[in-house]
Design a protein around this motif. Structure first.
Motif, short mmCIF file in Angstrom:
data_model
loop_
_atom_site.label_atom_id
_atom_site.label_comp_id
_atom_site.label_asym_id
_atom_site.label_seq_id
_atom_site.Cartn_x
_atom_site.Cartn_y
_atom_site.Cartn_z
N ALA A 53 0.83 -1.20 0.00
CA ALA A 53 0.00 0.00 0.00
C ALA A 53 0.87 1.25 0.00
CB ALA A 53 -0.93 0.00 1.21
N ALA A 54 1.94 1.26 0.79
CA ALA A 54 2.81 2.43 0.87
C ALA A 54 3.58 2.66 -0.42
CB ALA A 54 3.78 2.28 2.04
N SER A 55 3.79 1.59 -1.19
CA SER A 55 4.54 1.73 -2.44
C SER A 55 3.75 2.50 -3.50
CB SER A 55 4.93 0.36 -2.99
OG SER A 55 3.77 -0.31 -3.48
N GLY A 56 2.44 2.58 -3.30
CA GLY A 56 1.61 3.28 -4.27
C GLY A 56 1.23 2.40 -5.45
N LEU A 57 1.69 1.17 -5.47
CA LEU A 57 1.41 0.28 -6.59
C LEU A 57 0.08 -0.44 -6.47
CD1 LEU A 57 4.90 -1.40 -7.08
CD2 LEU A 57 3.85 0.37 -8.48
N SER A 58 -0.38 -0.69 -5.26
CA SER A 58 -1.56 -1.53 -5.10
C SER A 58 -2.79 -0.95 -5.79
CB SER A 58 -1.85 -1.80 -3.63
OG SER A 58 -2.02 -0.59 -2.93
N ALA A 83 -4.46 -2.92 -8.86
CA ALA A 83 -5.86 -3.33 -8.74
C ALA A 83 -6.68 -2.80 -9.92
CB ALA A 83 -6.44 -2.86 -7.42
N ALA A 84 -6.42 -1.56 -10.32
CA ALA A 84 -7.15 -0.97 -11.45
C ALA A 84 -6.86 -1.73 -12.75
CB ALA A 84 -6.79 0.50 -11.60
N ARG A 85 -5.59 -2.04 -12.98
CA ARG A 85 -5.23 -2.77 -14.21
C ARG A 85 -5.81 -4.19 -14.19
NH1 ARG A 85 0.09 -0.96 -16.99
NH2 ARG A 85 0.20 1.21 -16.33
N THR A 86 -5.81 -4.81 -13.03
CA THR A 86 -6.38 -6.16 -12.90
C THR A 86 -7.88 -6.12 -13.20
OG1 THR A 86 -4.71 -6.70 -11.24
CG2 THR A 86 -6.62 -8.14 -11.35
N ASP A 93 -13.73 -10.81 -19.44
CA ASP A 93 -14.93 -11.31 -18.77
C ASP A 93 -14.63 -12.59 -18.00
OD1 ASP A 93 -17.56 -11.15 -17.93
OD2 ASP A 93 -18.26 -12.47 -19.55
N GLU A 94 -13.51 -12.58 -17.34
CA GLU A 94 -13.06 -13.70 -16.50
C GLU A 94 -12.47 -13.15 -15.22
OE1 GLU A 94 -13.27 -16.94 -16.77
OE2 GLU A 94 -14.17 -16.95 -18.77
N SER A 95 -12.46 -13.95 -14.19
CA SER A 95 -11.79 -13.56 -12.95
C SER A 95 -10.28 -13.52 -13.20
CB SER A 95 -12.09 -14.55 -11.83
OG SER A 95 -13.46 -14.52 -11.51
N VAL A 96 -9.63 -12.53 -12.64
CA VAL A 96 -8.19 -12.37 -12.80
C VAL A 96 -7.57 -12.19 -11.42
CG1 VAL A 96 -6.35 -10.92 -13.74
CG2 VAL A 96 -8.42 -11.35 -15.09
N SER A 97 -6.53 -12.97 -11.15
CA SER A 97 -5.79 -12.84 -9.90
C SER A 97 -4.35 -12.52 -10.23
CB SER A 97 -5.84 -14.15 -9.10
OG SER A 97 -7.17 -14.48 -8.79
N LEU A 98 -3.74 -11.70 -9.41
CA LEU A 98 -2.34 -11.38 -9.57
C LEU A 98 -1.60 -11.90 -8.35
CD1 LEU A 98 -0.04 -9.92 -11.08
CD2 LEU A 98 -0.60 -7.91 -9.71
N ALA A 99 -0.57 -12.69 -8.60
CA ALA A 99 0.23 -13.25 -7.52
C ALA A 99 1.70 -13.05 -7.84
CB ALA A 99 -0.07 -14.74 -7.35
N VAL A 100 2.51 -12.98 -6.81
CA VAL A 100 3.95 -12.79 -6.99
C VAL A 100 4.67 -13.97 -6.35
CG1 VAL A 100 3.82 -10.28 -7.09
CG2 VAL A 100 4.10 -11.40 -4.89
N ARG A 126 2.19 -15.65 -3.66
CA ARG A 126 1.35 -14.91 -2.73
C ARG A 126 0.44 -13.97 -3.52
NH1 ARG A 126 1.62 -15.24 2.46
NH2 ARG A 126 3.75 -16.01 2.43
N PHE A 127 -0.86 -14.01 -3.20
CA PHE A 127 -1.84 -13.21 -3.93
C PHE A 127 -1.76 -11.75 -3.52
CE2 PHE A 127 -3.35 -17.36 -4.77
CZ PHE A 127 -3.81 -17.26 -6.06
N VAL A 128 -1.76 -10.88 -4.53
CA VAL A 128 -1.66 -9.44 -4.32
C VAL A 128 -3.01 -8.78 -4.54
CG1 VAL A 128 -0.53 -7.32 -5.11
CG2 VAL A 128 0.76 -9.45 -5.00
N THR A 129 -3.70 -9.17 -5.60
CA THR A 129 -5.03 -8.59 -5.88
C THR A 129 -5.84 -9.58 -6.70
OG1 THR A 129 -6.19 -6.62 -6.67
CG2 THR A 129 -4.33 -7.39 -7.99
N GLN A 130 -7.15 -9.37 -6.70
CA GLN A 130 -8.04 -10.24 -7.45
C GLN A 130 -9.26 -9.44 -7.91
OE1 GLN A 130 -10.09 -13.35 -5.24
NE2 GLN A 130 -9.86 -14.73 -6.97
N ALA A 131 -9.65 -9.65 -9.15
CA ALA A 131 -10.89 -9.07 -9.69
C ALA A 131 -11.76 -10.25 -10.09
CB ALA A 131 -10.58 -8.18 -10.89
N ALA A 132 -12.77 -10.54 -9.29
CA ALA A 132 -13.61 -11.72 -9.49
C ALA A 132 -14.82 -11.39 -10.35
CB ALA A 132 -14.06 -12.28 -8.15
#
Length: 139
Positions: free
Chosen positions: A76-81, A85-88, A96-103, A110-116
């Motif tokens: 959150a502090a990095s300003g990237l989240s 999240a917006a790009r995801t 038109d599919e669920s997208v998860s971003l993990a690193v 480890r999951f960073v964000t998800q757009a279900a």
């Protein structure tokens, strides 16, 4: 920022780093690893235990899953989240599919964000969850 307000944070992070490397340790091990005085290590460990980042089993100290809050705070502090999240979300809309971003994290991810998206059956993960890498789909 005044040095006296930063030093306690630096000492706490030093103890957490040493404990992360060791996976489990005793206070004496942390004294040797960090170079901090025993009373300082005891005080830091008591604080970390109180806020739920460290668990004591007898004399052995272990990190707890709650420590992931720091990772999420870092993101959150990095300003990237927000941007991630917006790009995801845009990608999920386009596909038109669920997208998860993990690193990558060690031998897992480890999951960073998800757009279900609404589906009859949907697998949900919480931010910060760690899954074995071999059980995740590439892409």
């Amino acid at each position: 920022m005044p040095e006296e307000s930063v030093r306690p944070l630096e000492r706490g992070l030093a103890v957490l780093r040493a404990l992360a490397v060791a996976d489990q340790a005793r206070a004496g091990d942390l004294v040797r690893a960090t170079g901090l005085a025993r009373s300082t290590v005891d005080r830091v460990v008591a604080t970390l235990a109180r806020i739920g980042y460290v668990r004591e089993h007898g004399q052995e100290l272990h990190l707890t899953p709650r420590l992931m809050e720091l990772g999420n705070a870092y993101l959150a502090a990095s300003g990237l989240s927000g941007e991630v999240a917006a790009r995801t979300a845009r990608l999920a809309d386009e596909l038109d599919e669920s997208v998860s971003l993990a690193v990558p994290d060690g031998d897992g991810v480890r999951f960073v964000t998800q757009a279900a998206r609404r589906r009859a059956m949907s697998v949900a993960f919480r931010i910060g969850d760690l899954l074995p890498a071999e059980r995740c789909a590439p892409g």
